[in-house]
Write an enzyme that holds these catalytic residues in place. Structure first.
Site, PDB file in Angstrom:
ATOM      1  N   LYS A 133     -46.371   0.364   5.979  1.00 46.92           N
ATOM      2  CA  LYS A 133     -45.098   1.071   5.849  1.00 46.92           C
ATOM      3  C   LYS A 133     -43.924   0.154   6.191  1.00 46.92           C
ATOM      4  CE  LYS A 133     -44.733   4.641   4.696  1.00 46.92           C
ATOM      5  NZ  LYS A 133     -44.663   5.185   3.297  1.00 46.92           N
ATOM      6  N   ILE A 147     -44.717  15.592   1.635  1.00 44.02           N
ATOM      7  CA  ILE A 147     -43.284  15.340   1.537  1.00 44.02           C
ATOM      8  C   ILE A 147     -42.862  15.128   0.090  1.00 44.02           C
ATOM      9  CG2 ILE A 147     -41.518  13.618   2.100  1.00 44.02           C
ATOM     10  CD1 ILE A 147     -42.993  13.400   4.857  1.00 44.02           C
ATOM     11  N   TYR A 184     -51.895   0.744   8.784  1.00 46.86           N
ATOM     12  CA  TYR A 184     -50.984   1.704   8.157  1.00 46.86           C
ATOM     13  C   TYR A 184     -49.541   1.409   8.558  1.00 46.86           C
ATOM     14  CZ  TYR A 184     -48.431   5.984   7.236  1.00 46.86           C
ATOM     15  OH  TYR A 184     -47.482   6.882   6.796  1.00 46.86           O
TER      16      TYR A 184
END
Length: 286
Positions: A158, A12, A154
């Site tokens: 985030k 991204i 994870y």
């Protein structure tokens, strides 16, 4: 406009860097791998005539290295990240759990270090993840020392990134600053639906065909980059906003979303800020 994109050498981040360069921005790719960063800059230049793109070494897993020479910045896109899918638990050079230390603490420290070179109306855009939507922080085990599950670690890393972005915006507003902190997320972005950009990304015909059924609800990383680019460039963007894909938050053109339930916990965001200052020895706005 001059924009630093962390992790702009792949995924991204690469497509965000390319789209920003296509819009006329001067783009600085921050990457820990100079070879991959060079390949990304050359790929962008080959596709975007007159692109202004360069790269600097930036390792978010090493807080002591976060002093890049980038000049005055109009925006920072906090995009880089690491995701592990199996044990064992790993740590950064500073002794922090790798995903929390890179994805959250690395960007927290980077923004603190960059504060003197951010333009008066600079935007700090944080790329969150749909994976964080159901996550919750455990302040008794913030770095998964007692109970480590890679997927959960994870998701929490985030969420921490996203809560930091919102707390930063609150503090900017309280200080009367014209700088903005904004959130974006890519929705469901798959490699199989992402166009080839060799040598940065190569999609085989087989992978594309296998990914076709998912196009009903998901998209590629090129489309997944658009909410972040919209947050950097949009004239109507306000601090504290969350930009994501318009179709169920998973695919489609960018739109402004309502904050997820776990992003409305201001007390958790403020506590995370305090914990992050203690862990890094640095403080944005400080």
């Amino acid at each position: 406009m001059r924009v630093l994109v962390t992790g702009g050498n792949a995924g991204i981040g690469y497509f965000a860097a390319a789209q920003l360069a296509s819009a006329g921005a001067e783009v600085v790719i921050g990457s820990r791998d100079p070879v991959k960063a060079r390949a990304a800059t050359e790929s962008i230049r080959s596709r975007v005539p007159q692109a202004k793109v360069e790269h600097v070494r930036l390792d978010l897993a090493d807080l002591g290295s976060l002093e890049p020479d980038v000049g005055v910045l109009d925006a920072v896109l906090c995009n880089a990240g690491v995701a592990l899918d199996a044990p064992p638990r790993r740590e950064t050079a500073d002794g922090h759990e790798l995903m929390f230390g890179t994805n959250h603490l690395g960007h927290f420290a980077l923004i603190a270090r960059l504060w003197p070179v951010l333009a008066p109306a600079a935007r700090i855009v944080t790329t969150g993840s749909f994976a964080a939507k159901s996550a919750h922080l455990d302040f008794a085990d913030l770095q998964s020392e007692r109970d480590y599950h890679p997927k959960r670690a994870y998701e929490r890393s985030k969420l921490a990134q996203m809560l930091f972005a919102l707390e930063l915006d609150r503090r900017l507003r309280a200080a009367g600053s014209s700088r903005l902190s904004v959130l974006a997320h890519p929705g469901g972005a798959l490699d199989a639906l992402t166009p080839s950009r060799p040598p940065v990304h190569t999609r085989t015909t087989g992978a594309f065909l296998r990914g076709l059924p998912a196009r009903v609800v998901l998209h590629g990383k090129d489309a997944g980059a658009r909410p972040a680019v919209r947050a950097v460039l949009g004239p109507d963007v306000e601090g504290g906003g969350l930009w994501g894909p318009r179709v169920f938050g998973l695919r489609g053109r960018p739109r402004l979303e309502q904050r997820w339930a776990n992003l409305t916990d201001d007390a958790a965001a403020a506590r995370l800020w305090t914990e992050s200052v203690a862990l890094t020895g640095l403080e944005p706005l400080g």
